[in-house]
Design an enzyme around this catalytic site. Structure first.
Site, PDB file in Angstrom:
ATOM      1  N   ARG A  93       0.422 -12.133   7.536  1.00 13.51           N
ATOM      2  CA  ARG A  93       0.589 -11.166   6.442  1.00 13.51           C
ATOM      3  C   ARG A  93      -0.004 -11.706   5.136  1.00 13.51           C
ATOM      4  O   ARG A  93      -0.575 -10.944   4.353  1.00 13.51           O
ATOM      5  CB  ARG A  93       2.085 -10.845   6.272  1.00 13.51           C
ATOM      6  CG  ARG A  93       2.367  -9.855   5.154  1.00 13.51           C
ATOM      7  CD  ARG A  93       3.814  -9.403   5.172  1.00 13.51           C
ATOM      8  NE  ARG A  93       4.154  -8.610   4.012  1.00 13.51           N
ATOM      9  CZ  ARG A  93       5.401  -8.253   3.699  1.00 13.51           C
ATOM     10  NH1 ARG A  93       6.408  -8.620   4.469  1.00 13.51           N
ATOM     11  NH2 ARG A  93       5.645  -7.532   2.626  1.00 13.51           N
ATOM     12  N   ASN A 147       5.794  -2.562  12.150  1.00 17.33           N
ATOM     13  CA  ASN A 147       4.776  -1.925  11.314  1.00 17.33           C
ATOM     14  C   ASN A 147       3.370  -2.234  11.800  1.00 17.33           C
ATOM     15  O   ASN A 147       3.173  -3.235  12.477  1.00 17.33           O
ATOM     16  CB  ASN A 147       4.931  -2.423   9.867  1.00 17.33           C
ATOM     17  CG  ASN A 147       5.930  -1.590   9.091  1.00 17.33           C
ATOM     18  OD1 ASN A 147       5.941  -0.374   9.214  1.00 17.33           O
ATOM     19  ND2 ASN A 147       6.752  -2.265   8.304  1.00 17.33           N
ATOM     20  N   CYS A 169      12.007   3.999   9.950  1.00 14.27           N
ATOM     21  CA  CYS A 169      11.703   3.376   8.659  1.00 14.27           C
ATOM     22  C   CYS A 169      12.881   3.613   7.734  1.00 14.27           C
ATOM     23  O   CYS A 169      13.575   4.616   7.855  1.00 14.27           O
ATOM     24  CB  CYS A 169      10.441   4.023   8.093  1.00 14.27           C
ATOM     25  SG  CYS A 169      10.018   3.420   6.452  1.00 14.27           S
ATOM     26  N   HIS A 199       5.286   6.107   5.836  1.00 20.15           N
ATOM     27  CA  HIS A 199       4.885   5.595   4.519  1.00 20.15           C
ATOM     28  C   HIS A 199       3.912   6.545   3.816  1.00 20.15           C
ATOM     29  O   HIS A 199       3.177   6.123   2.917  1.00 20.15           O
ATOM     30  CB  HIS A 199       4.282   4.172   4.619  1.00 20.15           C
ATOM     31  CG  HIS A 199       5.292   3.126   5.000  1.00 20.15           C
ATOM     32  ND1 HIS A 199       4.986   1.786   5.085  1.00 20.15           N
ATOM     33  CD2 HIS A 199       6.613   3.219   5.309  1.00 20.15           C
ATOM     34  CE1 HIS A 199       6.056   1.100   5.447  1.00 20.15           C
ATOM     35  NE2 HIS A 199       7.067   1.947   5.594  1.00 20.15           N
ATOM     36  N   TYR A 256       5.497   4.935  -1.275  1.00 17.13           N
ATOM     37  CA  TYR A 256       4.179   4.396  -0.927  1.00 17.13           C
ATOM     38  C   TYR A 256       3.017   5.250  -1.440  1.00 17.13           C
ATOM     39  O   TYR A 256       1.870   4.781  -1.457  1.00 17.13           O
ATOM     40  CB  TYR A 256       4.050   4.213   0.595  1.00 17.13           C
ATOM     41  CG  TYR A 256       4.746   2.969   1.097  1.00 17.13           C
ATOM     42  CD1 TYR A 256       4.071   1.758   1.176  1.00 17.13           C
ATOM     43  CD2 TYR A 256       6.079   2.994   1.478  1.00 17.13           C
ATOM     44  CE1 TYR A 256       4.701   0.608   1.636  1.00 17.13           C
ATOM     45  CE2 TYR A 256       6.724   1.850   1.939  1.00 17.13           C
ATOM     46  CZ  TYR A 256       6.026   0.664   2.009  1.00 17.13           C
ATOM     47  OH  TYR A 256       6.661  -0.467   2.464  1.00 17.13           O
TER      48      TYR A 256
HETATM   49  P1  NAD Z   1       8.844 -11.929  11.177  1.00 15.91           P
HETATM   50  O1  NAD Z   1       7.598 -12.529  10.673  1.00 15.91           O
HETATM   51  O2  NAD Z   1      10.115 -12.625  10.955  1.00 15.91           O
HETATM   52  O3  NAD Z   1       8.648 -11.672  12.743  1.00 15.91           O
HETATM   53  C1  NAD Z   1       9.736 -11.312  13.539  1.00 15.91           C
HETATM   54  C2  NAD Z   1       9.690 -12.070  14.828  1.00 15.91           C
HETATM   55  O4  NAD Z   1       8.664 -11.553  15.674  1.00 15.91           O
HETATM   56  C3  NAD Z   1       9.377 -13.557  14.661  1.00 15.91           C
HETATM   57  O5  NAD Z   1      10.492 -14.321  15.016  1.00 15.91           O
HETATM   58  C4  NAD Z   1       8.163 -13.765  15.539  1.00 15.91           C
HETATM   59  O6  NAD Z   1       8.147 -14.999  16.191  1.00 15.91           O
HETATM   60  C5  NAD Z   1       8.267 -12.616  16.494  1.00 15.91           C
HETATM   61  N1  NAD Z   1       7.050 -12.299  17.238  1.00 15.91           N
HETATM   62  C6  NAD Z   1       5.761 -12.436  16.859  1.00 15.91           C
HETATM   63  N2  NAD Z   1       4.939 -12.035  17.843  1.00 15.91           N
HETATM   64  C7  NAD Z   1       5.722 -11.648  18.877  1.00 15.91           C
HETATM   65  C8  NAD Z   1       5.460 -11.135  20.159  1.00 15.91           C
HETATM   66  N3  NAD Z   1       4.225 -10.976  20.609  1.00 15.91           N
HETATM   67  N4  NAD Z   1       6.515 -10.841  20.953  1.00 15.91           N
HETATM   68  C9  NAD Z   1       7.774 -11.029  20.531  1.00 15.91           C
HETATM   69  N5  NAD Z   1       8.086 -11.501  19.314  1.00 15.91           N
HETATM   70  C10 NAD Z   1       7.066 -11.815  18.498  1.00 15.91           C
HETATM   71  O7  NAD Z   1       8.904 -10.428  10.648  1.00 15.91           O
HETATM   72  P2  NAD Z   1       9.933  -9.626   9.766  1.00 15.91           P
HETATM   73  O8  NAD Z   1       9.573  -9.801   8.359  1.00 15.91           O
HETATM   74  O9  NAD Z   1      11.295  -9.902  10.183  1.00 15.91           O
HETATM   75  O10 NAD Z   1       9.538  -8.150  10.193  1.00 15.91           O
HETATM   76  C11 NAD Z   1       9.538  -7.791  11.544  1.00 15.91           C
HETATM   77  C12 NAD Z   1       8.783  -6.517  11.778  1.00 15.91           C
HETATM   78  O11 NAD Z   1       9.533  -5.385  11.354  1.00 15.91           O
HETATM   79  C13 NAD Z   1       7.450  -6.441  11.048  1.00 15.91           C
HETATM   80  O12 NAD Z   1       6.498  -5.788  11.854  1.00 15.91           O
HETATM   81  C14 NAD Z   1       7.798  -5.598   9.836  1.00 15.91           C
HETATM   82  O13 NAD Z   1       6.687  -4.962   9.285  1.00 15.91           O
HETATM   83  C15 NAD Z   1       8.773  -4.640  10.436  1.00 15.91           C
HETATM   84  N6  NAD Z   1       9.702  -3.955   9.519  1.00 15.91           N
HETATM   85  C16 NAD Z   1       9.681  -2.596   9.533  1.00 15.91           C
HETATM   86  C17 NAD Z   1      10.549  -1.862   8.761  1.00 15.91           C
HETATM   87  C18 NAD Z   1      10.418  -0.375   8.781  1.00 15.91           C
HETATM   88  O14 NAD Z   1      10.765   0.278   7.812  1.00 15.91           O
HETATM   89  N7  NAD Z   1       9.891   0.198   9.860  1.00 15.91           N
HETATM   90  C19 NAD Z   1      11.485  -2.520   7.970  1.00 15.91           C
HETATM   91  C20 NAD Z   1      11.518  -3.907   7.999  1.00 15.91           C
HETATM   92  C21 NAD Z   1      10.621  -4.621   8.778  1.00 15.91           C
HETATM   93  C1  G6P Z   2       9.940  -1.271   3.285  1.00 14.89           C
HETATM   94  C2  G6P Z   2       9.305  -0.611   4.449  1.00 14.89           C
HETATM   95  C3  G6P Z   2       9.100  -1.481   5.592  1.00 14.89           C
HETATM   96  C4  G6P Z   2       8.495  -2.780   5.190  1.00 14.89           C
HETATM   97  C5  G6P Z   2       9.346  -3.440   4.162  1.00 14.89           C
HETATM   98  C6  G6P Z   2       8.689  -4.689   3.648  1.00 14.89           C
HETATM   99  O1  G6P Z   2      11.266  -1.091   3.291  1.00 14.89           O
HETATM  100  O2  G6P Z   2       9.939   0.557   4.842  1.00 14.89           O
HETATM  101  O3  G6P Z   2       8.341  -0.818   6.545  1.00 14.89           O
HETATM  102  O4  G6P Z   2       8.375  -3.611   6.286  1.00 14.89           O
HETATM  103  O5  G6P Z   2       9.672  -2.644   3.125  1.00 14.89           O
HETATM  104  O6  G6P Z   2       9.675  -5.504   3.137  1.00 14.89           O
HETATM  105  P1  G6P Z   2       9.391  -7.025   2.813  1.00 14.89           P
HETATM  106  O7  G6P Z   2      10.647  -7.536   2.238  1.00 14.89           O
HETATM  107  O8  G6P Z   2       9.002  -7.649   4.110  1.00 14.89           O
HETATM  108  O9  G6P Z   2       8.255  -7.021   1.844  1.00 14.89           O
HETATM  109 MN    MN Z   3       8.895   1.346   6.623  1.00 17.33          MN
END
Ligand code: NAD
Ligand code: G6P
Ligand code: MN
Length: 437
Positions: A93, A147, A169, A199, A256
């Site tokens: 990222r 995401n 989300c 978004h 967004y």
């Molecule tokens: P992170 O960097 O902590 O990753 C989460 C875990 O995924 C890590 O422990 C990593 O080792 C693991 N991982 C990586 N590749 C993998 C694979 N191939 N198979 C299984 N596990 C794997 O990330 P985070 O900051 O906790 O965010 C996690 C995800 O959720 C991201 O994609 C983020 O964008 C998403 N997210 C989405 C929303 C939403 O609104 N939809 C909200 C929050 C986070």
């Molecule tokens: C928002 C979005 C998520 C995104 C997050 C990022 O809430 O809905 O899709 O992953 O923010 O948060 P962060 O703390 O990782 O910047």
């Molecule tokens: Mn989101």
């Protein structure tokens, strides 16, 4: 009992998910929660997994919490599979944000060149997971948080063929809260209709007398008293929208939309962060390190306040509620990324859209939206969807021309030499996670 498998279980967000299950313990007859991660996330998985076990125990529940790196075995007979993984972890990222910014264009987790590259890394993995699910748990629901959630959900449904997919989300939850506060009415007394893509959605609001309150909310939120504090997203700079443009929409934008409607200000701010070494991923890395220090404490058995510093705070209200609603046929009203099926007539039938509807035992039933009467909204969303479809195709085919096409069509990336330069630099920087290119 239910078996719920979470892919990317080592995420620092996991305690939020566990808390959501505990809050719904009467509705969720859980037998086992399996947290799956990969070798690179092993240490995180062990720390946050131990924390999850303590939370379950402190709640007096007999749920089994299993930690594993063996995804395929983990998926056996799952009822629900939730995904929250980040291919390449936060270091990827950092590159998504910093490489485009170093060329003066926007790099963000789900927008611009950064969002495109997150999709390139992630889509092949979600399709692999679906291949495992076809063998191990053919009846399971796939609840995707990963995401860029809109594109990942579209690929799961359209290319992966997994119809039982919902994308979630936390952004709509924040907008509902803001509208309820501004009107001084409980959210239960308001009716919301969201439509668009992840978004990139707008919404309209009615009260229980049937009166539409959208224009009034536009005045309250984006009028002369527009306030930076009304931005509920921790991860997005609070630049102010242009009131007259929002009035013309007769719809409320999502947070967004700032990247598109006030692009120059957002870019300027992001470049400032870039120069100071403070892009969001860099800030989040520090938050994550502090969170894992807290999780290591064997006495900590509840979600720490610090987790609310993350942009995704409250996402479990969506994740756990959708599971509870499917399980109990609750008909909870939610906003979900789902197959369009004609809900938004301006977009293809088979694409993913993010819209309001109800969650039943057989899945999500969207409320019909129709078309966007404002051609400004229609034009920009058709552009965005064409971009998303091109990104998905490029991600699957590993097609350089399609990748450049997607870059060129993205409103935040100028065409020409710069698109190619940034694309090439990012393909090189991420090559470890892009075997298809
Ligand atoms: P992170 O960097 O902590 O990753 C989460 C875990 O995924 C890590 O422990 C990593 O080792 C693991 N991982 C990586 N590749 C993998 C694979 N191939 N198979 C299984 N596990 C794997 O990330 P985070 O900051 O906790 O965010 C996690 C995800 O959720 C991201 O994609 C983020 O964008 C998403 N997210 C989405 C929303 C939403 O609104 N939809 C909200 C929050 C986070
Ligand atoms: C928002 C979005 C998520 C995104 C997050 C990022 O809430 O809905 O899709 O992953 O923010 O948060 P962060 O703390 O990782 O910047
Ligand atoms: Mn989101």
């Amino acid at each position: 009992g239910l078996k719920i498998v979470t892919i990317g279980g080592g995420s620092s967000y996991t305690p939020e998910l566990i808390e959501g299950y505990i809050l719904r313990k009467e509705e969720l007859p859980i037998k086992e929660i399996v947290l799956v991660d990969i070798e690179d996330g092993k240490e995180k998985l062990e720390i946050v997994g131990a924390m999850a076990k303590r939370m379950v125990e402190a709640a007096g529940l007999d749920w089994t919490v299993t930690l594993t790196l063996d995804r395929k075995t983990a998926l056996k007979d799952a009822d629900f599979v939730t995904t929250q993984f980040r291919v390449g972890l936060l270091n990827a990222r950092v590159k998504d944000e910093r490489i485009p910014l170093s060329h003066g264009i926007l790099g963000q987790e789900t927008n611009g060149a950064g969002g495109i590259f997150k999709a390139f890394r992630t889509i092949p993995v979600i399709l692999d997971i679906i291949e495992d699910m076809k063998v191990q748990c053919p009846d399971a629901w796939l609840v995707n948080f990963t995401n860029p959630a809109g594109m990942v959900t579209e690929a799961a449904i359209k290319q992966g063929g997994w119809e039982k997919t919902v994308g979630l989300c936390n952004v709509p939850i924040g907008h509902v809260k803001t509208a309820s506060e501004k009107l001084g009415l409980p959210k239960e007394d308001l009716f919301f209709k969201f439509a668009g893509i992840n978004h990139f959605h707008w919404h309209k609001v009615w009260d229980k007398s049937g009166k539409e309150r959208t224009d009034e909310l536009i005045d309250l939120i984006y009028g002369p008293n527009q306030n930076e504090d009304d931005n509920h997203l921790k991860n997005i700079h609070s630049a102010l929208f242009h009131y007259e443009q929002i009035q013309d929409l007769h719809m409320l934008p999502c947070g967004y939309h700032r990247y598109y409607y006030i692009e120059d200000e957002m870019l300027e701010h992001s470049i400032e962060e870039f120069k100071n070494g403070e892009t969001r991923a860099q800030v989040v890395k520090e938050t994550e390190a502090r969170l894992f220090e807290l999780y290591k404490d064997p006495k900590l058995d509840h979600k720490p306040e610090e987790l609310s510093q993350r942009g995704g705070t409250h996402y479990s209200d969506a994740a756990c509620e959708i599971i509870a609603s499917i399980q109990n046929d609750k008909h909870t009203e939610m906003v979900v990324s789902t197959k369009n099926n004609g809900t938004i007539t301006d977009l293809p039938y088979d694409c993913a859209v993010e819209v309001s509807g109800v969650v039943t035992a057989h899945g999500f039933e969207p409320y019909n939206w129709g078309e966007f009467p404002n051609a400004g909204a229609r034009g920009i969303i058709q552009n965005m969807k064409g971009m998303e479809e091109t990104v998905i195709r490029a991600a699957i085919e590993g097609n350089y021309g399609a990748a450049l096409q997607a870059f060129t069509v993205n409103p935040l990336i100028p065409g020409g030499t710069i698109a190619k330069t940034v694309l090439d630099e990012m393909l090189y920087a991420h090559k470890e996670y892009l075997p298809q290119f």
